[in-house]
Design a protein around this motif. Structure first.
Motif, PDB file in Angstrom:
ATOM      1  N   ALA A 184       0.846  -1.190   0.000  1.00  0.00           N
ATOM      2  CA  ALA A 184       0.000   0.000   0.000  1.00  0.00           C
ATOM      3  C   ALA A 184       0.881   1.239   0.000  1.00  0.00           C
ATOM      4  O   ALA A 184       1.968   1.252   0.601  1.00  0.00           O
ATOM      5  N   ILE A 185       0.410   2.274  -0.688  1.00  0.00           N
ATOM      6  CA  ILE A 185       1.110   3.553  -0.699  1.00  0.00           C
ATOM      7  C   ILE A 185       0.382   4.506   0.237  1.00  0.00           C
ATOM      8  O   ILE A 185      -0.839   4.690   0.132  1.00  0.00           O
ATOM      9  N   LEU A 186       1.130   5.081   1.163  1.00  0.00           N
ATOM     10  CA  LEU A 186       0.594   6.039   2.132  1.00  0.00           C
ATOM     11  C   LEU A 186       1.046   7.436   1.708  1.00  0.00           C
ATOM     12  O   LEU A 186       2.243   7.738   1.701  1.00  0.00           O
ATOM     13  N   SER A 187       0.098   8.279   1.324  1.00  0.00           N
ATOM     14  CA  SER A 187       0.408   9.633   0.862  1.00  0.00           C
ATOM     15  C   SER A 187       0.152  10.634   1.977  1.00  0.00           C
ATOM     16  O   SER A 187      -0.931  10.647   2.568  1.00  0.00           O
ATOM     17  N   CYS A 188       1.170  11.449   2.267  1.00  0.00           N
ATOM     18  CA  CYS A 188       1.024  12.484   3.293  1.00  0.00           C
ATOM     19  C   CYS A 188       1.815  13.714   2.869  1.00  0.00           C
ATOM     20  O   CYS A 188       2.403  13.741   1.775  1.00  0.00           O
ATOM     21  N   GLU A 189       1.860  14.723   3.699  1.00  0.00           N
ATOM     22  CA  GLU A 189       2.486  15.988   3.328  1.00  0.00           C
ATOM     23  C   GLU A 189       3.971  15.852   3.050  1.00  0.00           C
ATOM     24  O   GLU A 189       4.525  16.576   2.222  1.00  0.00           O
ATOM     25  N   THR A 190       4.638  14.949   3.740  1.00  0.00           N
ATOM     26  CA  THR A 190       6.092  14.806   3.588  1.00  0.00           C
ATOM     27  C   THR A 190       6.487  13.920   2.408  1.00  0.00           C
ATOM     28  O   THR A 190       7.667  13.820   2.082  1.00  0.00           O
ATOM     29  N   GLY A 191       5.541  13.241   1.775  1.00  0.00           N
ATOM     30  CA  GLY A 191       5.849  12.397   0.630  1.00  0.00           C
ATOM     31  C   GLY A 191       4.950  11.178   0.563  1.00  0.00           C
ATOM     32  O   GLY A 191       3.983  11.043   1.328  1.00  0.00           O
ATOM     33  N   ASP A 192       5.276  10.282  -0.359  1.00  0.00           N
ATOM     34  CA  ASP A 192       4.545   9.032  -0.528  1.00  0.00           C
ATOM     35  C   ASP A 192       5.439   7.877  -0.094  1.00  0.00           C
ATOM     36  O   ASP A 192       6.601   7.787  -0.519  1.00  0.00           O
ATOM     37  N   TYR A 193       4.885   6.974   0.724  1.00  0.00           N
ATOM     38  CA  TYR A 193       5.665   5.875   1.273  1.00  0.00           C
ATOM     39  C   TYR A 193       4.923   4.558   1.057  1.00  0.00           C
ATOM     40  O   TYR A 193       3.696   4.517   1.062  1.00  0.00           O
TER      41      TYR A 193
END
Length: 473
Positions: free
Chosen positions: A105-114
């Motif tokens: 799964a890709i977790l998208s947040c303000e600091t980037g995508d992980y």
């Protein structure tokens, strides 16, 4: 010079591809010098003595290729993000896919995508799920053993910055988002439609590759019918033209569909190619399909040079170039139905066998009519599903009939695969021949003579096997 006048982006695209194949050996200075050299060399394949004005265009092409190479090298050489600990951050799950026996799964947040990996028993997160989490980011894993899989290149092509290990998280209240829309639509299809029809529509509408369905099509040699690419995008455009005359409306629908399916590399290539064609018609400019494929390829490499190492992108580009070149050849168009599938198998042979190990020969037979069947089946199933969503009477029976059609296809494909249970494995001569066929049909699309086409094909095939290390693009 025909390449300069008809398809200048083909030369630029070829230069960028060749440069990326050896970028790790060349370094920055070598890359900037090598790309324009290849561009000029490819353009000069169509040299004509009376082509005086073409030299100015050729100079512009060389400069443009250098600008593109600057952007691409800057992105390629961008250092990996250093590991950090994120405390009480918020993000949304933007992508979920099977990853072997687990889920990624890709977790998208303000600091980037992980990206993070979880086993099925622990995986209760879906696209659109909002999280408040604490986690530690990590570098991508290095290649190990004999495997050619490069985790960094795979995920960087999908916009992912690093791996992350979730130490703790809590699920936040739902909010509407594009990702949630995708998940809701997937859930609705699974819940309300017959199993097989649901799986096929999830593949066509959302880009979901159901494991069992994917394995079946790999066995039949028809996996390309599940991957959202020119086939699906073409169906959408043909249907859109029945209802819309405005080209801007068609373009909007085109991109809405591409992003709904997850904007894979192959879908983006097809959409960009069609968008170039639409813009050419708006501007009353002639359309060269080979140039359109090249424009799409260059744009995607500028977006992320890591697409170069994505097998889906490579197969999409090679197939599109083969089809585009054949369509420009009047003599080849007469026999397109018979020669298209074998030639695509041949031109993609090196890539497919290098990554997947084999090609089932039954695909040569099934692909004679599988595209026509699935073009009709996807269209009818999509129309039927929309009627079903609107609760039109008797559409439930219609969906059962459509599901029966998919079941009948699977029975037939299994029967054919049982009879023609032969497979092609990696073979240097077939790889060489496939590369030669690709270059030859492109040469003939420009109207080159047989002799010139043969000489260029021989030279480029030898060069490609040196540059690409035996896996010609």
């Amino acid at each position: 010079m025909k390449i300069v006048s008809q398809a200048p982006m083909l030369a630029i695209f070829a230069g960028l591809l060749a440069g990326l194949a050896v970028v790790e050996m060349l370094g920055a200075v070598g890359f900037f010098a090598f790309v324009p050299m290849v561009v000029v060399g490819v353009a000069l394949c169509s040299y004509e003595r009376d082509a005086k004005n073409s030299w100015k265009v050729l100079a512009v092409m060389a400069v443009v290729s250098m600008i593109c190479s600057l952007r691409i090298y800057a992105e390629f050489s961008r250092p990996d993000a250093k590991p950090v600990t994120l405390h009480d951050s918020e993000g949304v799950i933007s992508y979920v896919r099977t990853w072997g026996k687990n889920y990624a799964a890709i977790l998208s947040c303000e600091t980037g995508d992980y990206v993070f990996i979880l086993p099925p028993k622990n995986f209760k997160l879906y696209e659109g799920t909002r999280l408040k989490f604490t986690g530690v980011t990590n570098y991508f894993r290095e290649k190990s053993g004999k495997s050619d899989f490069d985790e960094k290149k795979f995920w960087r092509a999908r916009g992912v910055d690093a791996r992350i290990t979730l130490l703790d998280y809590e699920i936040l209240p739902e909010k509407f988002s594009f990702y949630k829309l995708r998940d809701s639509l997937s859930h609705f299809l699974r819940k309300n439609l017959p199993h097989l029809t649901s799986d096929y529509l999830r593949a066509a509408w959302l880009g979901d590759r159901v494991r069992d369905l994917n394995e079946k099509h790999q066995r039949w040699g028809t996996s390309h019918l599940l991957a959202v690419s020119g086939f699906h995008v073409g169906i959408v455009i043909l249907c859109a033209r029945k209802f819309f005359r405005n080209k801007f409306a068609i373009s909007a629908l085109l991109w809405a569909y591409v992003f709904l399916t997850g904007a894979s590399a192959s879908a983006m290539r097809a959409a960009l190619m069609l968008q170039v064609a639409i813009l050419s018609k708006i501007l009353w400019r002639p359309v060269n399909s080979v140039n359109s494929v090249s424009v799409a390829g260059v744009i995607l490499l500028l977006k992320s040079p890591f697409y170069f190492w994505d097998i889906g992108w490579r197969l999409s580009i090679i197939s599109a170039l083969t089809i585009s070149a054949l369509l420009k050849n009047k003599s080849a168009r007469k026999y397109l139905f018979l020669i298209l599938n074998p030639l695509i198998v041949l031109t993609t042979f090196a890539q497919v066998t290098h990554v997947f190990g084999q090609i089932p020969l039954v695909g040569l037979f099934l692909n004679l009519f599988a595209p026509a069947f699935f073009a009709i089946a996807f269209s009818v199933a999509s129309f039927g599903a929309m009627l079903y969503f609107l609760e039109i009477p008797f559409t439930g029976w219609l969906m059962l009939i459509i599901n029966g059609g998919f079941m009948a296809w699977e029975k037939f494909a299994d029967f054919a695969a049982g009879i023609m249970n032969f497979k092609l494995h990696e073979n240097f001569l077939l790889s060489w021949l496939g590369a030669g066929v690709l270059f030859f049909v492109i040469c003939k699309s420009f109207g080159f003579s047989q002799l010139r086409s043969f000489v260029i094909t021989l030279a480029l095939t030898c060069m490609s096997f040196v540059i690409f290390g035996g896996v010609a693009l």
